[in-house]
Design a protein around this motif. Sequence first.
Motif, mmCIF file in Angstrom:
data_model
loop_
_atom_site.group_PDB
_atom_site.id
_atom_site.type_symbol
_atom_site.label_atom_id
_atom_site.label_comp_id
_atom_site.label_asym_id
_atom_site.label_seq_id
_atom_site.Cartn_x
_atom_site.Cartn_y
_atom_site.Cartn_z
ATOM 1 N N GLN A 37 36.329 45.004 47.704
ATOM 2 C CA GLN A 37 35.789 43.687 47.990
ATOM 3 C C GLN A 37 34.734 43.345 46.938
ATOM 4 O OE1 GLN A 37 36.869 41.830 50.546
ATOM 5 N NE2 GLN A 37 35.498 40.082 50.252
ATOM 6 N N ASN A 38 34.874 42.150 46.366
ATOM 7 C CA ASN A 38 33.889 41.634 45.424
ATOM 8 C C ASN A 38 33.361 40.324 45.996
ATOM 9 O OD1 ASN A 38 33.542 39.516 43.006
ATOM 10 N ND2 ASN A 38 32.893 41.528 42.271
ATOM 11 N N ASN A 39 32.066 40.148 45.980
ATOM 12 C CA ASN A 39 31.483 38.991 46.656
ATOM 13 C C ASN A 39 31.841 37.659 46.016
ATOM 14 O OD1 ASN A 39 30.293 40.609 48.580
ATOM 15 N ND2 ASN A 39 28.320 40.749 47.532
ATOM 16 N N ARG A 40 32.292 37.660 44.784
ATOM 17 C CA ARG A 40 32.715 36.429 44.112
ATOM 18 C C ARG A 40 34.220 36.208 44.250
ATOM 19 N NH1 ARG A 40 30.771 31.757 42.825
ATOM 20 N NH2 ARG A 40 28.888 32.815 42.082
ATOM 21 N N PHE A 41 35.030 37.248 44.037
ATOM 22 C CA PHE A 41 36.480 37.100 43.961
ATOM 23 C C PHE A 41 37.229 37.587 45.197
ATOM 24 C CE2 PHE A 41 35.136 37.107 39.508
ATOM 25 C CZ PHE A 41 35.814 35.991 39.045
ATOM 26 N N GLY A 56 40.450 35.654 45.096
ATOM 27 C CA GLY A 56 39.753 34.433 44.716
ATOM 28 C C GLY A 56 40.455 33.554 43.713
ATOM 29 N N ASP A 57 41.084 34.147 42.687
ATOM 30 C CA ASP A 57 41.643 33.299 41.625
ATOM 31 C C ASP A 57 43.144 33.460 41.408
ATOM 32 O OD1 ASP A 57 41.857 35.701 40.243
ATOM 33 O OD2 ASP A 57 40.490 35.137 38.619
ATOM 34 N N ASN A 58 43.835 34.192 42.299
ATOM 35 C CA ASN A 58 45.277 34.371 42.116
ATOM 36 C C ASN A 58 46.036 33.054 42.153
ATOM 37 O OD1 ASN A 58 47.136 34.099 44.769
ATOM 38 N ND2 ASN A 58 45.071 34.678 45.375
ATOM 39 N N ASP A 213 65.162 25.185 23.707
ATOM 40 C CA ASP A 213 63.759 24.786 23.848
ATOM 41 C C ASP A 213 62.960 26.001 24.296
ATOM 42 O OD1 ASP A 213 61.451 23.136 24.020
ATOM 43 O OD2 ASP A 213 61.737 22.980 26.191
ATOM 44 N N TRP A 214 61.964 26.374 23.523
ATOM 45 C CA TRP A 214 61.179 27.563 23.821
ATOM 46 C C TRP A 214 59.727 27.301 23.432
ATOM 47 C CZ3 TRP A 214 58.640 29.460 19.582
ATOM 48 C CH2 TRP A 214 59.110 29.001 18.336
ATOM 49 N N GLY A 215 58.833 28.046 24.022
ATOM 50 C CA GLY A 215 57.414 27.886 23.713
ATOM 51 C C GLY A 215 56.576 28.528 24.804
ATOM 52 N N CYS A 216 55.374 28.005 24.999
ATOM 53 C CA CYS A 216 54.512 28.540 26.048
ATOM 54 C C CYS A 216 53.557 27.469 26.516
ATOM 55 C CB CYS A 216 53.741 29.770 25.564
ATOM 56 S SG CYS A 216 52.450 29.427 24.348
ATOM 57 N N TYR A 217 52.946 27.722 27.649
ATOM 58 C CA TYR A 217 51.884 26.859 28.159
ATOM 59 C C TYR A 217 50.755 27.750 28.649
ATOM 60 C CZ TYR A 217 54.246 27.650 32.723
ATOM 61 O OH TYR A 217 54.825 28.201 33.842
ATOM 62 N N LEU A 218 49.596 27.163 28.915
ATOM 63 C CA LEU A 218 48.383 27.946 29.146
ATOM 64 C C LEU A 218 47.699 27.595 30.461
ATOM 65 C CD1 LEU A 218 46.726 27.573 25.600
ATOM 66 C CD2 LEU A 218 48.248 29.404 26.373
ATOM 67 N N ALA A 219 46.961 28.552 30.998
ATOM 68 C CA ALA A 219 46.053 28.327 32.125
ATOM 69 C C ALA A 219 44.957 29.375 32.055
ATOM 70 C CB ALA A 219 46.788 28.416 33.448
ATOM 71 N N THR A 220 43.780 29.013 32.488
ATOM 72 C CA THR A 220 42.657 29.938 32.466
ATOM 73 C C THR A 220 42.464 30.571 33.841
ATOM 74 O OG1 THR A 220 41.533 28.699 30.722
ATOM 75 C CG2 THR A 220 40.179 30.154 32.064
ATOM 76 N N VAL A 221 42.647 31.886 33.892
ATOM 77 C CA VAL A 221 42.468 32.664 35.118
ATOM 78 C C VAL A 221 41.234 33.543 34.898
ATOM 79 C CG1 VAL A 221 43.549 34.255 36.751
ATOM 80 C CG2 VAL A 221 44.985 32.689 35.392
ATOM 81 N N PRO A 222 40.129 33.312 35.604
ATOM 82 C CA PRO A 222 38.868 33.979 35.282
ATOM 83 C C PRO A 222 38.939 35.495 35.137
ATOM 84 C CG PRO A 222 38.465 32.224 36.831
ATOM 85 C CD PRO A 222 39.955 32.302 36.667
ATOM 86 N N THR A 223 39.662 36.191 36.016
ATOM 87 C CA THR A 223 39.658 37.657 35.935
ATOM 88 C C THR A 223 40.695 38.217 34.969
ATOM 89 O OG1 THR A 223 40.989 37.709 37.975
ATOM 90 C CG2 THR A 223 38.621 38.098 38.175
ATOM 91 N N TYR A 224 41.503 37.378 34.336
ATOM 92 C CA TYR A 224 42.327 37.831 33.209
ATOM 93 C C TYR A 224 41.529 37.496 31.958
ATOM 94 C CZ TYR A 224 46.095 38.197 36.644
ATOM 95 O OH TYR A 224 46.850 38.529 37.743
#
Length: 281
Positions: A37-41, A56-58, A213-224
């Motif tokens: 258990q983490n108090n933030r996540f 928390g961020d999944n 058609d190929w490539g990538c897209y992005l997202a910010t996941v705090p614990t990664y």
Amino acid sequence: MTKLMMETLYPEYAQALSIDELLYDSETDHQRLKVFQNNRFGRVLTLDDVVQTTEGDNFIYHEMLTHVPILAHGAAKRVLIIGGGDGGMAREVLRHASVDHVTMVEIDAGVVEFSKTYLPMLSQGAFDDPRLNLVIADGADFMKTPDGTFDVIIVDSTDPIGPGEVLFTDTFYGHAKNALTPGGILVTQNGVPFVQGDELTNTLRAFKALFDDWGCYLATVPTYAGGPMAFGWATDGEARNVDLATLEDRFAAAGIAPDYYTPEVHKAAFALPGYVKKLLP
């Protein structure tokens, strides 16, 4: 004094999370599994002191690997998930009432049972949905002779180390292409490009050879840690070019209320910063 879990993924860079309560700790011949258990996540799952998912961020990771391809496709009925033993990916796919069938292939039945016990907030009952077919098998082997074809294939893998390594090969991606319906979409987890650039480059090199058609897209996941995460994208269709108004209509019709995904975020996620563009083959 609060204990810290120091992540061991990179030799030159690390993040630390406080262990406010240790809930599970088991070491086998192959890996050490912890839930704390983490108090933030909230609850945090680690393998060999590398963060796998958190309460928390999944939602960011799971929403972006499901809603982007499903809403881009617009008519996905059959979805295949490779990996995803914690049930979070199935949870998000099954939010779409228009999806008739989900096959989830997990190599380790123990991961599923463990997650039901220690991380039930991730699956939120997904394992009980009658549309879900859970297959305990090696994902690479399953892809050679899949049970039918799929409109969307989601590869929810660990990094290309150990059992997850075969899910990053040209052969695996070739089999995945064969398992897609016409216009079907393949999406993959491809790490944090700032510190794992080769992982993205190698996957997209295979995609470039296989798909129109190929490539990538992005997202910010705090614990990664280390910057935004990349998700590989591959299709022989035109789904990437769906306009915002159409996405908004599909999103409204789906009747879902994600915490990260929006049609605007969907479109913007494909806009890549310069350092990521340089990693494209």
